[in-house]
Design a protein around this motif. Structure first.
Motif, PDB file in Angstrom:
ATOM      1  N   ALA A  62      -4.879  12.005  -6.935  1.00  0.00           N
ATOM      2  CA  ALA A  62      -4.784  12.638  -5.613  1.00  0.00           C
ATOM      3  C   ALA A  62      -3.595  12.086  -4.832  1.00  0.00           C
ATOM      4  N   ASN A  63      -3.330  10.784  -4.967  1.00  0.00           N
ATOM      5  CA  ASN A  63      -2.194  10.196  -4.255  1.00  0.00           C
ATOM      6  C   ASN A  63      -0.866  10.749  -4.764  1.00  0.00           C
ATOM      7  N   TYR A  64      -0.742  10.876  -6.076  1.00  0.00           N
ATOM      8  CA  TYR A  64       0.506  11.385  -6.633  1.00  0.00           C
ATOM      9  C   TYR A  64       0.755  12.845  -6.258  1.00  0.00           C
ATOM     10  N   LEU A  65      -0.290  13.632  -6.141  1.00  0.00           N
ATOM     11  CA  LEU A  65      -0.144  15.073  -5.916  1.00  0.00           C
ATOM     12  C   LEU A  65      -0.459  15.483  -4.481  1.00  0.00           C
ATOM     13  N   LYS A  66      -0.504  14.525  -3.571  1.00  0.00           N
ATOM     14  CA  LYS A  66      -0.803  14.808  -2.171  1.00  0.00           C
ATOM     15  C   LYS A  66       0.180  15.823  -1.596  1.00  0.00           C
ATOM     16  N   ARG A  83       0.801  -1.223   0.000  1.00  0.00           N
ATOM     17  CA  ARG A  83       0.000   0.000   0.000  1.00  0.00           C
ATOM     18  C   ARG A  83       0.832   1.272   0.000  1.00  0.00           C
ATOM     19  N   ALA A  84       2.023   1.250   0.610  1.00  0.00           N
ATOM     20  CA  ALA A  84       2.848   2.464   0.687  1.00  0.00           C
ATOM     21  C   ALA A  84       3.330   2.919  -0.680  1.00  0.00           C
ATOM     22  N   ALA A  85       3.333   2.017  -1.664  1.00  0.00           N
ATOM     23  CA  ALA A  85       3.801   2.382  -3.003  1.00  0.00           C
ATOM     24  C   ALA A  85       2.706   3.005  -3.851  1.00  0.00           C
ATOM     25  N   ILE A  86       1.460   2.922  -3.408  1.00  0.00           N
ATOM     26  CA  ILE A  86       0.360   3.478  -4.190  1.00  0.00           C
ATOM     27  C   ILE A  86       0.448   5.002  -4.172  1.00  0.00           C
ATOM     28  N   GLY A  87       0.664   5.584  -5.319  1.00  0.00           N
ATOM     29  CA  GLY A  87       0.833   7.027  -5.398  1.00  0.00           C
ATOM     30  C   GLY A  87       2.200   7.501  -4.955  1.00  0.00           C
ATOM     31  N   TYR A  88       3.068   6.558  -4.549  1.00  0.00           N
ATOM     32  CA  TYR A  88       4.400   6.948  -4.093  1.00  0.00           C
ATOM     33  C   TYR A  88       5.420   5.858  -4.428  1.00  0.00           C
ATOM     34  N   PRO A  89       5.642   5.597  -5.718  1.00  0.00           N
ATOM     35  CA  PRO A  89       6.597   4.558  -6.105  1.00  0.00           C
ATOM     36  C   PRO A  89       8.033   4.882  -5.732  1.00  0.00           C
ATOM     37  N   TRP A  90       8.301   6.122  -5.372  1.00  0.00           N
ATOM     38  CA  TRP A  90       9.643   6.548  -4.982  1.00  0.00           C
ATOM     39  C   TRP A  90      10.105   5.885  -3.690  1.00  0.00           C
ATOM     40  N   ILE A  91       9.210   5.242  -2.968  1.00  0.00           N
ATOM     41  CA  ILE A  91       9.576   4.667  -1.670  1.00  0.00           C
ATOM     42  C   ILE A  91      10.689   3.633  -1.801  1.00  0.00           C
ATOM     43  N   PHE A  92      10.766   2.923  -2.924  1.00  0.00           N
ATOM     44  CA  PHE A  92      11.801   1.903  -3.084  1.00  0.00           C
ATOM     45  C   PHE A  92      13.195   2.542  -3.119  1.00  0.00           C
ATOM     46  N   ASN A  93      13.362   3.560  -3.965  1.00  0.00           N
ATOM     47  CA  ASN A  93      14.661   4.241  -4.029  1.00  0.00           C
ATOM     48  C   ASN A  93      14.984   4.953  -2.726  1.00  0.00           C
ATOM     49  N   GLU A  94      13.971   5.478  -2.055  1.00  0.00           N
ATOM     50  CA  GLU A  94      14.212   6.178  -0.791  1.00  0.00           C
ATOM     51  C   GLU A  94      14.720   5.216   0.275  1.00  0.00           C
ATOM     52  N   LYS A 154       8.249  16.419   2.949  1.00  0.00           N
ATOM     53  CA  LYS A 154       8.121  14.996   3.250  1.00  0.00           C
ATOM     54  C   LYS A 154       6.891  14.780   4.114  1.00  0.00           C
ATOM     55  N   LEU A 155       5.936  14.027   3.605  1.00  0.00           N
ATOM     56  CA  LEU A 155       4.717  13.735   4.356  1.00  0.00           C
ATOM     57  C   LEU A 155       4.675  12.260   4.712  1.00  0.00           C
ATOM     58  N   ALA A 156       4.043  11.951   5.820  1.00  0.00           N
ATOM     59  CA  ALA A 156       3.855  10.555   6.188  1.00  0.00           C
ATOM     60  C   ALA A 156       2.979   9.873   5.153  1.00  0.00           C
ATOM     61  N   ILE A 157       3.337   8.664   4.790  1.00  0.00           N
ATOM     62  CA  ILE A 157       2.545   7.895   3.834  1.00  0.00           C
ATOM     63  C   ILE A 157       1.380   7.261   4.577  1.00  0.00           C
ATOM     64  N   GLU A 158       0.195   7.476   4.060  1.00  0.00           N
ATOM     65  CA  GLU A 158      -1.005   6.931   4.693  1.00  0.00           C
ATOM     66  C   GLU A 158      -1.326   5.572   4.073  1.00  0.00           C
TER      67      GLU A 158
END
Length: 345
Positions: free
Chosen positions: A288-292, A229-240, A331-335
């Motif tokens: 909305a997830n991508y532009l949160k 779920r953390a990757a939905i709208g935020y695929p950058w989490i892997f590189n981070e 940087k926002l917390a991933i929901e």
């Protein structure tokens, strides 16, 4: 290095979880671009494959740039599972994964997904049938057990390893928990530390930041982490996560232009794979997830979700890029949300 059969993965790999109606080729493409080491398809019904159901067959679409990739199947009948694994093998994925984790009632009631956790002999037979039917490595994704009184994942891991699986991913909740409460990784660690277990053990559940990924790596000793779920709208989490593990420092939040580039790629691949109508419609839930975190996102989301062509969406994205050229994301917390009532693994 972590090995699944003959598949070589980097040290402590980061896996994209199979998620129904999410882990399709367009979404997988942007996750691969952003550091996912191993990905899985949406789960595919063994019965659907055998019936030649269009939706099930469509989910077999995989592409060379996605490799290594696994195709995930589910079902409760040994013969059907074995035959579906043979069908899967024809499209040449790197591995076959079995879903023993989906908690949703319509899957469980058919004796599939997490429903198999109530019948370990059946789980063993289903797994052995798949292993014997294919030359590909077979892996499994499951949960801690059916409920708090039956948290039998250690026995599950031993049984499945004995019949030949090459890796096991464990979600740190029982079936009855669904997605409530906090994932318990202590039992995942017990599986990993079991001297009988020789296959890679991947942990899954609640990883939503680079810090938590590092903390859980060190605390529980798993071979890798599966992120859903953390990757939905935020695929950058892997590189981070990878960057933080290697350097101890954080990457900056993705810029507006980086986000728009990912939206555009996701959009155009969605249209290409699903067609102009379905491709546009199914992208609407992602904007909305991508532009949160962007001011005025509601106004633009309301516009984006009524557009009917990729060209119109690109025009609005260009407008956003121009208007907010100087905006810097924080940087926002991933929901972690339950994005639908199907099978968010």
């Amino acid at each position: 290095m972590v090995k699944i059969g003959n598949i070589e993965l980097p040290e402590f790999p980061l896996l994209l979880a199979p998620m129904e109606d999410v882990s399709d080729p367009p979404f997988r493409a942007v996750c691969k671009d952003n550091g996912a080491d191993l990905m899985y398809t949406e789960f595919i019904s063994s019965e659907g494959l055998i019936r030649d159901a269009i939706k099930s067959r469509h989910k077999l679409d995989i592409f060379d740039y996605e490799k290594p990739i696994g195709i995930q199947i589910f079902g409760g009948d040994e013969e059907a599972m074995a035959l579906s694994a043979k069908i899967v093998e024809t499209v040449q994925p790197d591995l076959v994964d079995i879903n023993f984790g989906c908690p949703v009632k319509k899957v469980v009631s058919k004796g599939a997904g997490a429903g198999v956790l109530k019948d370990l002999p059946l789980m063993t037979r289903l797994t052995e049938a798949v292993v014997k039917s294919t030359s590909l490595p077979v892996t499994v994704k499951t949960r801690l057990g059916w409920d708090d009184e039956h948290r039998n994942i250690e026995e599950v891991a031993e049984r499945l390893q004995d019949v030949g699986i090459k890796a096991l991913a464990i979600h740190g909740r029982t079936r009855t928990q669904m997605y409530k409460g906090e994932a318990d990784w202590s039992l995942i660690a017990k599986v990993k530390n079991n001297p009988r277990i020789q296959i890679p053990i991947f942990g899954n559940g609640d990883i939503d930041s680079a810090e938590k990924a590092m903390e859980y790596k060190n605390r529980y000793g798993v071979d890798g982490i599966m992120i859903g779920r953390a990757a939905i709208g935020y695929p950058w989490i892997f590189n981070e996560i990878r960057h933080y593990m290697q350097t101890g420092t954080h990457l900056p939040a993705p810029t507006l232009q980086q986000r728009i580039n990912v939206i555009s790629k996701h959009l155009h691949k969605s249209v290409q794979w699903k067609g102009p109508i379905v491709g546009i419609n199914e992208m609407r839930r992602h904007y909305a997830n991508y532009l949160k975190g962007m001011p005025g996102i509601k106004e633009y989301r309301n516009r984006l979700v009524i557009l009917k062509t990729a060209e119109e969406v690109d025009e609005v994205l260009a407008e956003i890029a121009n208007k907010y050229a100087d905006f810097e994301f924080e940087k926002l917390a991933i929901e972690l949300v339950n994005y639908h009532e199907k099978c968010p693994l």
